[in-house]
Each structure stands twice: as structure tokens, then as C-alpha cells.
Design an enzyme around this catalytic site. Structure first.
Site, short mmCIF file in Angstrom:
data_model
loop_
_atom_site.label_atom_id
_atom_site.label_comp_id
_atom_site.label_asym_id
_atom_site.label_seq_id
_atom_site.Cartn_x
_atom_site.Cartn_y
_atom_site.Cartn_z
N GLY A 91 4.07 -2.66 17.04
CA GLY A 91 4.89 -3.20 15.96
C GLY A 91 6.37 -2.97 16.17
O GLY A 91 7.20 -3.72 15.63
N GLU A 145 7.39 -5.79 18.42
CA GLU A 145 7.34 -7.01 17.60
C GLU A 145 8.54 -7.07 16.66
O GLU A 145 9.11 -8.15 16.44
CB GLU A 145 6.03 -7.04 16.83
CG GLU A 145 4.83 -7.28 17.72
CD GLU A 145 3.50 -7.05 17.02
OE1 GLU A 145 2.56 -7.81 17.28
OE2 GLU A 145 3.39 -6.09 16.23
N GLU A 174 -1.81 -2.59 22.03
CA GLU A 174 -2.90 -2.73 21.05
C GLU A 174 -4.29 -2.82 21.70
O GLU A 174 -5.28 -2.30 21.16
CB GLU A 174 -2.66 -3.95 20.16
CG GLU A 174 -1.55 -3.78 19.13
CD GLU A 174 -0.17 -4.12 19.67
OE1 GLU A 174 0.77 -4.17 18.86
OE2 GLU A 174 -0.04 -4.33 20.90
#
Length: 268
Positions: free
Chosen positions: A119, A122, A142
């Protein structure tokens, strides 16, 4: 009448301050490498909504507290016990926050000062420009946890670095260095850690000296154009060009050029 900056909202996991037209958003969970939990996502949304709505804010610098991490990823203690339904809702919430950042209408500089994983990577990709310290590390790990990127990694990474490179990063789960991230186009610049925020400020101030409406529509044309065909994107660009041509800032910008002076844009 001059606009005065609105008071910054009180947040739990994010430090938020405004100074000289710049909003500084700092993830503040250094003990867990600024990992993203539900409350942190909520704080990020509140901070960026405030920055979007405050006319005195010309841009945002996003970074992480401490010298180890920008954002090391999601809070694994939350993910370990999440149900399928909750996972999808959590993914959509994070995606919405990152879409807010990407489409803020103002430049957002990610000052990546360490790990930007999952994240965190991202979140950096949702920003307008990414500046990394020399010791920064990027990745989408992930798959090593039995899941996939859920905050836009499978969509933004291929658009930034190309499908082949993106899939290698996503499917391997491996980290890459700041220098490699620069080589493939994931980050714009790599600088010494002690110059990171200053460099982000320099970039932002250079942008902030330009016409705010033109900056907003340039961002919007590029973001929306990537989601359409080139011909549709060109039509959108022409439309925004026409809108900008009707602004007071266009009159000021062209007059200043012809008169050989610095323009004074008002965002009108």
C-alpha cells in the site's frame, strides 16, 4: 480580499500542517513503519479532502515519519483476520482515497524516505510526482502473503513502468532499489535523504508559480486521457484548452509574457 488558510483537522495517525501554500501530510506510525490500518486510511482521506478544499493550498507533500519508511504497507495484523467481504470493502476504501489523491486537482509530491511497499508503493504511485531518498525501497509483496495488490497496484504500476516490468515486480514480490525505480520510471528523482523534503518543496513551488486552473486541467487531461483512446483524450485536451483560454489567468499570463514581467496568477 485574501484567502486565509483553514485550520488543519486533528488526526490520530497522520501529522498535517499547512505553511506557505504547501500542505504537509506525514504518516505518523514509525514504530510499525507507518503501516496503513483503517484509521490511517481515514486520516489520509480527511487530510487530502482538507487540502483539496482549501484555496490557499497550492500543493501537497506526502511523506512518512522517521528515517526507515515512507509506508511499509498494510497493517498485517488487520489483514490476517479479515473476511472476504471486509477485504473487498477495505480495498475499495483504499482505492477511493488514492483516487482522491490522484485527482486532487493540485500537485502531490511523494517524498519517499524509506520502504514503500504494498500500500505504500500504491500510495506513492497515486501521487503526481515521486522523489525518493537513496535508501528507499519499492515493491508489491502481496503475493508472498497469499493476496494481490488491493490499492491500485495492478493498475497504476503497469501504466507507469509498462506491463512486463510491472508484472515482474508484482509476481515476484521482490523489492527494488530507488536507483532501479528511477531507471524504470517509477520515481522521478533520487536525492540524498537530507535533501528529500527540500527537493520536494522546490518542485512544488515551481509548479505553484503557474496558473492554478491550468495546472488543475493539465492534471485532469492527463489522468482522464489515460483512461480513454487517444482521439478522445485529444478532444478532452482541446475542451480544457478552451476553458483555460477564457480565464483571467490566461489574460495575465499572456500579458506578462508580452510585457516581460512575472505573472501574478489569481486562480480565476
Amino acid at each position: 480580499m485574501m484567502n486565509s488558510p483553514a485550520a488543519a483537522p486533528a488526526l490520530e495517525n497522520v501529522l498535517y500542517e499547512k505553511k506557505d501554500g504547501i500542505a504537509y501530510v506525514t504518516l505518523n506510525r514509525p514504530k510499525v513503519l507507518n503501516a496503513l490500518n483503517q484509521r490511517t486510511w481515514q486520516d489520509l482521506r480527511a487530510a487530502f479532502e482538507d487540502a483539496r478544499d482549501d484555496a490557499t493550498v497550492r500543493g501537497v507533500i506526502l511523506t512518512g515519519a522517521g528515517d526507515k519508511a515512507f509506508i511499509a504497507g498494510a497493517d498485517i495484523s488487520e489483514i490476517a483476520h479479515i473476511t472476504a467481504v471486509d477485504a473487498e470493502q477495505s480495498s475499495r476504501y483504499g482505492q477511493d482515497v488514492l483516487t482522491l489523491i490522484e485527482n486532487l486537482g493540485k500537485p502531490v509530491i511523494a517524498a519517499v524516505n524509506g520502504f514503500a511497499l504494498g500500500g505504500g508503493c500504491e500510495t506513492a504511485m497515486a501521487c503526481t510526482i515521486r522523489v525518493a531518498s537513496e535508501h528507499a525501497r519499492f515493491g508489491q509483496p502481496e503475493v508472498t502473503l497469499g493476496i494481490i495488490p488491493g490499492g491500485g497496484g495492478t493498475q497504476r504500476l503497469p501504466r507507469l513502468v509498462g506491463k512486463g516490468r510491472a508484472l515482474q515486480i508484482i509476481l515476484s514480490g521482490a523489492m527494488i532499489t530507488a536507483q532501479e525505480a528511477y531507471r524504470i520510471g517509477l520515481v522521478n528523482e533520487v536525492v540524498p535523504a537530507d535533501n528529500l523534503i527540500r527537493r520536494a518543496e522546490t518542485i512544488l513551488n515551481q509548479i505553484a508559480g503557474n496558473a492554478p486552473i491550468a495546472v488543475k486541467f493539465s492534471l485532469e487531461a492527463a489522468n482522464k486521457g489515460l483512461e480513454t483512446s487517444q482521439s478522445e483524450g485529444l478532444a478532452l485536451e482541446a475542451s480544457y484548452f478552451g476553458i483555460c483560454a477564457a480565464t483571467e489567468d490566461k489574460k495575465e499570463g499572456t500579458s506578462a509574457f508580452l510585457e516581460k514581467r512575472v505573472p501574478q496568477f489569481q486562480g480565476r
